[in-house]
Write a protein that holds these residues in place. Structure first.
Motif, mmCIF file in Angstrom:
data_model
loop_
_atom_site.group_PDB
_atom_site.id
_atom_site.type_symbol
_atom_site.label_atom_id
_atom_site.label_comp_id
_atom_site.label_asym_id
_atom_site.label_seq_id
_atom_site.Cartn_x
_atom_site.Cartn_y
_atom_site.Cartn_z
ATOM 1 N N SER A 59 -5.067 3.630 -7.538
ATOM 2 C CA SER A 59 -6.219 3.082 -8.262
ATOM 3 C C SER A 59 -7.189 2.374 -7.304
ATOM 4 N N CYS A 60 -6.646 1.672 -6.322
ATOM 5 C CA CYS A 60 -7.528 1.014 -5.354
ATOM 6 C C CYS A 60 -8.215 2.041 -4.446
ATOM 7 N N HIS A 75 -3.857 -6.164 -6.850
ATOM 8 C CA HIS A 75 -4.826 -5.262 -6.213
ATOM 9 C C HIS A 75 -5.931 -6.071 -5.532
ATOM 10 N N PRO A 76 -6.102 -5.884 -4.250
ATOM 11 C CA PRO A 76 -7.130 -6.678 -3.548
ATOM 12 C C PRO A 76 -8.531 -6.087 -3.739
ATOM 13 N N HIS A 131 -2.343 -1.549 1.640
ATOM 14 C CA HIS A 131 -2.319 -1.471 0.178
ATOM 15 C C HIS A 131 -2.867 -0.124 -0.316
ATOM 16 N N CYS A 159 -1.587 2.632 -3.075
ATOM 17 C CA CYS A 159 -2.138 2.392 -4.417
ATOM 18 C C CYS A 159 -3.278 3.361 -4.721
HETATM 19 ZN ZN LIG Z 1 -4.280 -1.455 -5.793
#
Ligand SMILES: [Zn+2]
Lengths: 161, 175
Positions: free
Chosen positions: A34-35, A4-5, A28, A32
């Motif tokens: 959560s990000c 995860h960035p 991303h 994703c």
């Molecule tokens: Zn992520």
């Protein structure tokens, strides 16, 4: 496991990433959750922060206080410049005094030194000399001692008169 | 920066007191908010803001580039706030030495919900500094890096760390 960035998210919302980095983050986030959630949270926090701080009222009279303070500081600088003359004069006076009594001090030190050597000479003879010569050495030492005291006193007189 | 502001800074730089007063009026809100965020005390923030502007007035002739005025001003404010914080920490340590039983007012209750200002006040000085300079004062990363003399990459990672720390404070998690 995907990386995860997260650290890039903060710079992403500030628009401080290069085009390439931006694209990577966007790709991303699209996949994703959560990000995506973290990013939304950071954006909300930033906006709350701005709102909280923009509601802080600054003191209305700050510019008057600043100008007053500048005025006082300017006056005190002028005052210091005027009074700078006093320490300068004091240093000058000390220098004059030092030079005038300097000669006297040198004489005093020199005189004390003569007296000291005479006394050392005398004491050493009291201890080491044989009884036969002791009378002679005592007389000799006493003569030197009186002589030195006499010269010292004369020195004092010449400097004080 | 618009032409008008440039002219005001230029005149203030050459000793125009009226122009300087105008600058204080324009920047006092930004300066005061920053000082409030750093010092978390209204009186201290007022004193620090006043001191910063007075200092700026006397060193304005050293400003090379009128366009860099706001970074230059914030460098002064930032240094003054940090000096004050150092002094406060020293005083608190002295008090603590004298009276060991003193209650730490900064101790956080995990169940308590913090206001965002309180959250900021519990961050480290470095974290507070970057958050305020960026989010409140609106400086770019590069300007902040220049102002507080750290590499650009450090600003990026520090700001991220600062935001995560603030988030943690606001959620009421353990420090
Ligand atoms: Zn992520």
């Amino acid at each position: 496991m995907t990386i995860h960035p997260e650290d890039q998210l903060s710079a992403y919302i500030d628009n401080e990433l290069s085009e390439y980095e931006k694209k990577q983050v966007e790709n991303h986030i699209a996949t994703c959750d959560s990000c995506q959630a973290l990013m939304n949270e950071l954006i909300a926090m930033q906006s709350d922060l701005k709102q909280a701080f923009y509601s802080i009222q600054e003191p209305a009279d700050l510019e008057d206080r600043v100008l007053q303070s500048i005025e006082i500081e300017k006056e005190s600088v002028g005052f210091i410049k005027g009074w700078l003359l006093i320490p300068f004069l004091a240093v000058l006076v000390i220098c004059i005094i030092f030079f005038s009594i300097g000669g006297f001090l040198i004489k005093l030190i020199h005189g004390s030194f003569t007296l000291l050597t005479a006394m050392v000479y005398m004491i050493s003879h009291f201890i080491s000399s044989l009884p036969v010569f002791s009378g002679v050495t005592v007389v000799l030492s006493l003569t030197i001692l009186t002589l030195s005291i006499y010269t010292l006193r004369r020195m004092f007189q010449t400097t004080t008169s | 920066m618009n032409e008008e502001l440039y002219q005001i800074i230029h005149r203030a730089k050459h000793g125009d007191r009226e122009a300087f007063a105008d600058l204080v009026r324009r920047y006092k809100g930004l300066v005061f908010r920053y000082a409030m965020g750093m010092l978390n005390d209204r009186m201290d923030a007022e004193d620090a803001s006043q001191e910063a502007f007075v200092k700026a007035f006397f060193s304005l002739s050293n400003l090379d580039n009128e366009y860099a005025f706001s970074s230059w001003l914030f460098r002064i404010v930032s240094n003054l706030c940090k000096d004050r914080l150092k002094k406060i920490t020293k005083e608190r340590m002295l008090v603590r030495e004298v009276n060991e039983t003193i209650v730490d007012t900064n101790f956080s209750d995990p169940l308590e919900r913090l206001s965002i200002e309180e959250g900021i006040s519990r961050l480290s000085v470095e974290h507070r500094e970057v958050i305020l300079l960026h989010d409140i004062e609106g400086f770019r990363y590069e300007e902040i890096a220049d102002m507080i003399e750290v590499p650009l990459g450090t600003i990026k990672s520090r700001l991220f760390a600062a935001r995560m720390a603030l988030r943690k404070q606001l959620r009421g998690e353990d420090k």
